[in-house]
Design a protein around this motif. Structure first.
Motif, PDB file in Angstrom:
ATOM      1  N   MET A 197       0.837  -1.194   0.000  1.00 51.42           N
ATOM      2  CA  MET A 197       0.000   0.000   0.000  1.00 51.42           C
ATOM      3  C   MET A 197       0.873   1.246   0.000  1.00 51.42           C
ATOM      4  SD  MET A 197      -1.394   0.284   3.905  1.00 51.42           S
ATOM      5  CE  MET A 197      -1.682  -1.466   4.135  1.00 51.42           C
ATOM      6  N   PHE A 198       0.282   2.339  -0.511  1.00 54.50           N
ATOM      7  CA  PHE A 198       0.936   3.636  -0.447  1.00 54.50           C
ATOM      8  C   PHE A 198       0.464   4.356   0.809  1.00 54.50           C
ATOM      9  CE2 PHE A 198       1.074   8.185  -1.165  1.00 54.50           C
ATOM     10  CZ  PHE A 198       2.384   8.357  -1.598  1.00 54.50           C
ATOM     11  N   VAL A 199       1.409   4.844   1.599  1.00 53.92           N
ATOM     12  CA  VAL A 199       1.088   5.483   2.862  1.00 53.92           C
ATOM     13  C   VAL A 199       1.623   6.906   2.844  1.00 53.92           C
ATOM     14  CG1 VAL A 199       1.371   5.423   5.362  1.00 53.92           C
ATOM     15  CG2 VAL A 199       1.174   3.285   4.084  1.00 53.92           C
ATOM     16  N   GLY A 200       0.722   7.869   3.082  1.00 54.60           N
ATOM     17  CA  GLY A 200       1.121   9.265   3.171  1.00 54.60           C
ATOM     18  C   GLY A 200       1.359   9.670   4.612  1.00 54.60           C
ATOM     19  N   SER A 201       2.313  10.586   4.824  1.00 54.38           N
ATOM     20  CA  SER A 201       2.668  11.021   6.177  1.00 54.38           C
ATOM     21  C   SER A 201       2.618  12.537   6.263  1.00 54.38           C
ATOM     22  CB  SER A 201       4.073  10.542   6.557  1.00 54.38           C
ATOM     23  OG  SER A 201       4.158   9.138   6.521  1.00 54.38           O
ATOM     24  N   LEU A 202       2.097  13.024   7.367  1.00 57.81           N
ATOM     25  CA  LEU A 202       2.097  14.451   7.673  1.00 57.81           C
ATOM     26  C   LEU A 202       2.608  14.609   9.091  1.00 57.81           C
ATOM     27  CD1 LEU A 202       1.420  17.415   7.091  1.00 57.81           C
ATOM     28  CD2 LEU A 202      -0.895  16.963   7.948  1.00 57.81           C
ATOM     29  N   GLY A 203       3.656  15.383   9.232  1.00 57.85           N
ATOM     30  CA  GLY A 203       4.243  15.560  10.553  1.00 57.85           C
ATOM     31  C   GLY A 203       4.581  17.010  10.834  1.00 57.85           C
ATOM     32  N   LEU A 204       4.440  17.409  12.065  1.00 58.00           N
ATOM     33  CA  LEU A 204       4.831  18.730  12.546  1.00 58.00           C
ATOM     34  C   LEU A 204       5.789  18.538  13.719  1.00 58.00           C
ATOM     35  CD1 LEU A 204       1.349  20.523  12.564  1.00 58.00           C
ATOM     36  CD2 LEU A 204       3.105  20.669  10.810  1.00 58.00           C
ATOM     37  N   ARG A 205       6.924  19.211  13.628  1.00 62.51           N
ATOM     38  CA  ARG A 205       7.934  19.076  14.685  1.00 62.51           C
ATOM     39  C   ARG A 205       8.371  20.466  15.120  1.00 62.51           C
ATOM     40  NH1 ARG A 205      11.349  14.970  16.407  1.00 62.51           N
ATOM     41  NH2 ARG A 205      13.265  15.664  17.420  1.00 62.51           N
ATOM     42  N   PHE A 206       8.124  20.771  16.371  1.00 63.34           N
ATOM     43  CA  PHE A 206       8.491  22.064  16.930  1.00 63.34           C
ATOM     44  C   PHE A 206       9.662  21.841  17.892  1.00 63.34           C
ATOM     45  CE2 PHE A 206       3.894  21.905  16.203  1.00 63.34           C
ATOM     46  CZ  PHE A 206       3.775  22.880  15.225  1.00 63.34           C
ATOM     47  N   ASN A 207      10.836  22.322  17.496  1.00 61.26           N
ATOM     48  CA  ASN A 207      12.062  22.006  18.215  1.00 61.26           C
ATOM     49  C   ASN A 207      12.448  23.028  19.270  1.00 61.26           C
ATOM     50  OD1 ASN A 207      12.960  19.524  16.837  1.00 61.26           O
ATOM     51  ND2 ASN A 207      13.009  20.840  15.034  1.00 61.26           N
ATOM     52  N   ASN A 208      11.665  24.107  19.400  1.00 62.85           N
ATOM     53  CA  ASN A 208      11.981  25.135  20.399  1.00 62.85           C
ATOM     54  C   ASN A 208      10.697  25.538  21.121  1.00 62.85           C
ATOM     55  OD1 ASN A 208      13.447  26.945  21.878  1.00 62.85           O
ATOM     56  ND2 ASN A 208      13.988  28.277  20.182  1.00 62.85           N
ATOM     57  N   PHE A 209       9.962  24.527  21.550  1.00 62.17           N
ATOM     58  CA  PHE A 209       8.642  24.724  22.126  1.00 62.17           C
ATOM     59  C   PHE A 209       8.758  25.217  23.570  1.00 62.17           C
ATOM     60  CE2 PHE A 209       4.540  23.122  23.867  1.00 62.17           C
ATOM     61  CZ  PHE A 209       3.690  23.757  22.975  1.00 62.17           C
ATOM     62  N   SER A 210       7.690  25.854  24.065  1.00 65.73           N
ATOM     63  CA  SER A 210       7.651  26.332  25.450  1.00 65.73           C
ATOM     64  C   SER A 210       6.332  25.894  26.069  1.00 65.73           C
ATOM     65  CB  SER A 210       7.789  27.862  25.486  1.00 65.73           C
ATOM     66  OG  SER A 210       7.678  28.332  26.818  1.00 65.73           O
ATOM     67  N   MET A 211       6.385  24.817  26.844  1.00 72.04           N
ATOM     68  CA  MET A 211       5.163  24.301  27.468  1.00 72.04           C
ATOM     69  C   MET A 211       4.663  25.232  28.580  1.00 72.04           C
ATOM     70  SD  MET A 211       2.814  22.045  27.544  1.00 72.04           S
ATOM     71  CE  MET A 211       3.439  20.679  26.546  1.00 72.04           C
ATOM     72  N   ARG A 212       5.583  25.907  29.286  1.00 74.12           N
ATOM     73  CA  ARG A 212       5.161  26.755  30.405  1.00 74.12           C
ATOM     74  C   ARG A 212       4.364  27.965  29.928  1.00 74.12           C
ATOM     75  NH1 ARG A 212       9.008  31.067  31.680  1.00 74.12           N
ATOM     76  NH2 ARG A 212      10.651  31.104  30.108  1.00 74.12           N
ATOM     77  N   ASN A 213       4.494  28.320  28.651  1.00 78.71           N
ATOM     78  CA  ASN A 213       3.731  29.439  28.096  1.00 78.71           C
ATOM     79  C   ASN A 213       2.532  28.965  27.280  1.00 78.71           C
ATOM     80  OD1 ASN A 213       5.339  31.591  29.105  1.00 78.71           O
ATOM     81  ND2 ASN A 213       6.887  31.136  27.542  1.00 78.71           N
ATOM     82  N   PHE A 214       2.162  27.705  27.476  1.00 79.20           N
ATOM     83  CA  PHE A 214       1.088  27.135  26.667  1.00 79.20           C
ATOM     84  C   PHE A 214      -0.223  27.895  26.881  1.00 79.20           C
ATOM     85  CE2 PHE A 214      -2.221  24.074  25.588  1.00 79.20           C
ATOM     86  CZ  PHE A 214      -1.752  23.567  24.385  1.00 79.20           C
ATOM     87  N   PHE A 215      -0.481  28.345  28.112  1.00 79.79           N
ATOM     88  CA  PHE A 215      -1.733  29.035  28.413  1.00 79.79           C
ATOM     89  C   PHE A 215      -1.576  30.559  28.411  1.00 79.79           C
ATOM     90  CE2 PHE A 215      -2.044  24.841  30.433  1.00 79.79           C
ATOM     91  CZ  PHE A 215      -3.199  24.367  29.828  1.00 79.79           C
ATOM     92  N   ASN A 216      -0.440  31.021  27.903  1.00 79.63           N
ATOM     93  CA  ASN A 216      -0.202  32.450  27.769  1.00 79.63           C
ATOM     94  C   ASN A 216      -0.563  32.880  26.344  1.00 79.63           C
ATOM     95  OD1 ASN A 216       0.668  35.094  27.742  1.00 79.63           O
ATOM     96  ND2 ASN A 216       2.797  34.626  28.278  1.00 79.63           N
ATOM     97  N   LYS A 217      -1.668  33.605  26.202  1.00 79.25           N
ATOM     98  CA  LYS A 217      -2.146  33.965  24.855  1.00 79.25           C
ATOM     99  C   LYS A 217      -1.143  34.822  24.105  1.00 79.25           C
ATOM    100  CE  LYS A 217      -7.057  33.801  26.109  1.00 79.25           C
ATOM    101  NZ  LYS A 217      -8.339  34.567  26.175  1.00 79.25           N
ATOM    102  N   GLU A 218      -0.428  35.678  24.818  1.00 82.47           N
ATOM    103  CA  GLU A 218       0.523  36.559  24.149  1.00 82.47           C
ATOM    104  C   GLU A 218       1.722  35.807  23.589  1.00 82.47           C
ATOM    105  OE1 GLU A 218       1.616  39.557  26.880  1.00 82.47           O
ATOM    106  OE2 GLU A 218      -0.399  40.473  26.982  1.00 82.47           O
ATOM    107  N   ALA A 219       1.972  34.584  24.095  1.00 82.66           N
ATOM    108  CA  ALA A 219       3.142  33.817  23.634  1.00 82.66           C
ATOM    109  C   ALA A 219       2.853  33.038  22.354  1.00 82.66           C
ATOM    110  CB  ALA A 219       3.592  32.847  24.725  1.00 82.66           C
TER     111      ALA A 219
END
Length: 858
Positions: free
Chosen positions: A457-479
């Protein structure tokens, strides 16, 4: 008589002061008189403020001047010296008593509207424009025109077009006042090539050897120079002459010099070069003494120098052992805080062929780090940078720590590794040094959009990789711009599907500094895959082999050719949590990673054992690795080794069951047990002075073992061959690439008895070995794109049983490839490989094969 006197007085009192472009001198008659400047008026077609132009004259209101006199003449000369005017005139508009009203007429030189290049390609125009640097709106002067002609000609002379002609024609722009258009006519002619290169006076090196030393200057008729430059470039030629003398110096001929060099032109646009050499005598090292050293004894310094009495006098080697190598003598002092230390080698006696050396050392005081300044981190938070520093305020200066810091910052991936520039700012009076790290951010978040073929079968892949993420600012709208970034964390999301029958999802999160104080990493991953079956279809009397799912002797069963069948499925759920720790022993390049994971496999009427039921895998993974490479994108030096073990609880050891008699697949494969060993290692070594041509050698292998021979794991096996990209997950198997062969064709297969009495062939790679050698050369190392080419040779194989393992029975291949790293898409590439060995029961698996690569670097 009165009229005659009045006319003579007017001539004396009202002189006309003027100057022209051709004769810059004042015409006057009569005796100079003293006047006071009452007003200065600047006239003409002007693009600048008249007040500023008036100040350029050096004259000022209220100043006393002689008319005629030197003040007016000097003012006119100043205007000409600026080179901005094509006409200058100074006159007295009127005189009232002792007051004179001056009028300065200026004709500014025309400004540039446009430059048209005739005879050049678009890329050449862009390169030339960068060097000429004549902006639209700037004034056009004869100096700038001649400068542009010189820069353009030199640019093409450096490219080997030795006879380039440049002619710049100026014409008025009829649409704009006092603006001109420059038409630049460039005739590059043909490249001047080297027809013959001859040497005289050489005895130590042959003509062929000297020809190879002159890397950028070599004659065109030599077959071995086919891939080397053959054009004559003056700068390269002079550099090659210096390289010849350096090579003689390395062999002990420290008095060698060029007696003459002559360049004669031929009618066919080539040149002949003759070079005369005086080699002199070969010298050897005599006594080496150390003076001024108090920190380290002379015996130890001699040991570190590793140059002994009687050795050939090699100036290049001497400089390397004193200053350049990582373990050079001077670095002993630099790594212990002695930033201001100096070592001066002096020839104290030269007799016959022996040179006695005296190493004069000035040790100075130790320097401590005062401030550490971080510049250029526009997105990455400063604490992410500072926690990687090996150079901290208050500590002694340490050159090795400085180099290690640069390496660690490059490993982060947030900055352009080619532009990380630490600058020491010493203060000898205070005995301190400031360190300024200049950084340049680069985009390193990645999008993966790819496709692969696996398991029919042919399998398609879609990936997103964020290498400089900030989890502590996840709930900070301005970030959210568009995501919170800057803390160096990794968040990866990936999805695979073929549209209807197969879906897979995964989420990974990595915190490299858990708690923010120590380099202890935390990783969490979740995965889910769903694959549904298809209705059966049989081809009577056919025989099939392949990936092994539903293949039999009597009939060929194609599970992927018909409509979906939801009554069959294979589902997986996985979760893993890992902790990594940087070790300090044997050195701090070592890391230890521990992970515990759980996987659930759900089969229903599937084409793989167990065909129906649940399988549970609870495993512990331990990985010991040492990574000392200098650059993760284009590695020049260092090594990368890892030794890993995966182990499940040995359920069968604590059970009193006889697994050789169990036929129920659900009972047999409910709790999966195994132990799995892997090893990977690679070393990198630059082969040229510019550290561009890099040789890398890698070796890897794996072994999947069991605790009970009657309870072998059907999962976690190895599939070998092809590009190494797992477009489809082979039920927890590890995909290993081997270029020059089709995907999965080097994986051994085992015949399995089905419940209906037929047989299936299943992948059964329980161990493998692979070796690779590559030569790499970069085409560009810009932050926007890293591109390099490579030549490779590989060998590898996989086996089912340990008794069949033979490390000399490897499938060989060779080929070429290209790698492109784009910050947004990550690493991509294409390889052409040729497999030299036939594969049993796999016709056409070897030979010429193209492979596409995405996301692989090691």
């Amino acid at each position: 008589m009165m009229l005659h006197r009045l006319f003579l007085s007017l001539i004396l009192i009202l002189p006309i002061l003027s100057i022209s472009a051709q004769t810059p001198e004042i015409s006057y008659s009569g005796k100079p008189r003293r006047y006071v400047i009452a007003e200065i008026e600047v006239t003409g077609d002007l693009n600048n403020d008249p007040k500023i132009l008036a100040n350029l004259s050096g004259l000022r209101v209220g100043q006393e001047i002689n008319i005629p006199g030197d003040e007016i003449t000097n003012a006119i000369k100043k205007y000409w010296d600026y080179g901005l005017f094509s006409d200058v005139k100074i006159s007295a508009a009127r005189i009232e008593g002792r007051n004179v009203y001056l009028e300065i007429y200026l004709q500014e030189r025309p400004r540039l509207s446009e430059m048209n290049y005739i005879g050049l390609k678009r890329a050449e125009i862009d390169a030339v424009n960068d060097k000429v640097s004549m902006m639209k709106g700037s004034q056009v002067t004869p100096y700038l025109i001649s400068r542009a002609e010189r820069f353009i000609k030199n640019h093409f002379v450096d490219k080997g077009f030795f006879n380039t002609e440049v002619n710049i024609v100026q014409r008025d722009d009829t649409t704009r006042v006092n603006h001109v258009i420059l038409d630049v006519y460039v005739d590059k002619k043909e490249k001047v090539k080297i027809s013959h290169l001859a040497f005289e006076g050489n005895e130590e090196f042959s003509h062929n050897r000297l020809n190879r030393i002159m890397k950028k200057t070599n004659q065109r008729k030599k077959l071995r120079n086919f891939f080397r430059t053959k054009r004559f470039v003056e700068e390269n030629y002079r550099n090659d002459l210096r390289a010849v003398i350096e090579k003689y110096n390395e062999k002990g001929y420290r008095d060698a010099y060029i007696v003459f060099d002559s360049i004669s032109r031929n009618d066919d646009n080539t040149v002949d070069i003759r070079i005369g050499l005086e080699e002199g005598n070969r010298y050897h090292i005599g006594d080496i003494t150390w003076v001024g050293n108090s920190i380290y004894p002379s015996e130890y310094l001699s040991y570190v120098l590793r140059i002994e009495k009687g050795d050939i006098f090699n100036q290049t080697l001497l400089d390397k052992r004193l200053f350049m190598d990582d373990d050079a003598v001077h670095n002993l002092y630099m790594n212990n805080g002695y930033l201001f230390s100096r070592i001066i080698p002096v020839d104290v006696r030269v007799e016959n062929d022996t040179v006695d050396l005296e190493m004069r050392i000035y040790e100075g005081d130790q320097a401590r780090i005062n401030r550490v300044i971080i510049k250029g981190n526009t997105k990455t938070h400063e604490h992410v940078v500072r926690r990687e520093l090996r150079t901290k305020p208050g500590e002694l200066f340490n050159k090795a720590a400085l180099i290690r810091t640069v390496r660690e910052l490059a490993q982060l991936g947030h900055f352009d590794p080619e532009k990380i520039n630490p600058v020491p700012i010493p203060d000898p009076d205070k005995g301190t040094v400031d360190l300024e790290y200049n950084l340049e951010e680069k985009a390193n978040d990645q999008i993966e959009l790819s496709g692969g073929w696996g398991a029919g079968m042919f399998v398609g892949s879609l990936g997103l990789r964020f290498n400089n993420f900030s989890m502590r600012n996840f709930f900070n709208k301005e970030a959210w711009r568009p995501l919170p970034t800057g803390d160096g964390q990794t968040l990866a999301l990936r999805a695979q599907t073929n549209g209807r029958y197969y879906q897979a999802y995964s989420l990974n999160f990595v915190e490299p500094w858990l708690g923010g104080k120590k380099p202890n990493s935390l990783s969490v991953s979740l995965s889910r895959s769903i694959q549904t079956g298809v209705s059966s279809r049989y081809y009577p009397g056919s025989y099939g082999y392949g990936s092994g799912y539903g293949y039999g002797y009597g009939n060929y069963y194609d599970p992927y050719s018909m409509q979906g069948d939801d009554s069959r499925h294979f589902k997986t759920i996985g979760i893993a949590v890992g902790l990594g720790r940087r070790l300090s022993w044997p050195d701090d390049f070592f890391t230890l990673y521990n992970e515990i994971s759980y996987s659930l496999y759900d089969s229903k009427e599937w084409y793989f054992m167990p065909r129906t039921g649940y399988s549970h895998i609870l495993k512990l993974r331990v990985m010991l690795s040492r990574r000392s490479i200098d650059n993760p994108l284009y590695t020049r030096t260092g090594s990368d080794f890892s030794l890993g073990l995966e182990v499940t609880p040995p359920y069968s050891i604590f059970s009193d069951k006889d697994y050789s008699t169990i036929t129920d697949e659900q009972e047999l494969y409910r709790l999966i047990e195994y132990h799995k060993w892997t090893f990977k290692g690679g070393m990198f070594k630059p082969l040229d002075r510019a550290d561009k041509l890099v040789f890398t050698a890698r070796v890897e292998g794996g072994f999947l073992g069991y605790f009970n021979k009657n309870l072998r794991s059907p999962y976690e096996k190895y599939t070998l061959g092809g590009d190494g990209m797992a477009g489809y997950s082979y039920y927890g198997s590890e995909t290993i690439g081997l270029r020059g062969y089709e995907n999965n064709t080097l994986t051994p297969r085992t015949r399995v008895l089905n419940q209906d009495g037929s047989y299936s062939y299943m992948n059964d790679g329980n161990m493998y070995t692979k070796m690779t050698m590559e030569l790499r050369y970069p085409l560009t190392l810009q932050p926007s794109a890293t591109v390099y080419g490579l030549i490779f040779a590989e060998a590898g194989n996989a086996w089912s049983e340990f008794r069949d393992y033979n490390p000399f029975e490897l499938k060989r291949s060779a080929g070429v490839g290209l790698r492109i790293f784009l910050p947004m898409f990550g690493l991509m590439g294409i390889d052409w490989g040729y497999g030299f060995d036939n594969v049993p029961n796999q016709p056409g698996a070897s030979g010429s094969n193209f492979h596409f690569v995405m996301g692989q670097n090691f």
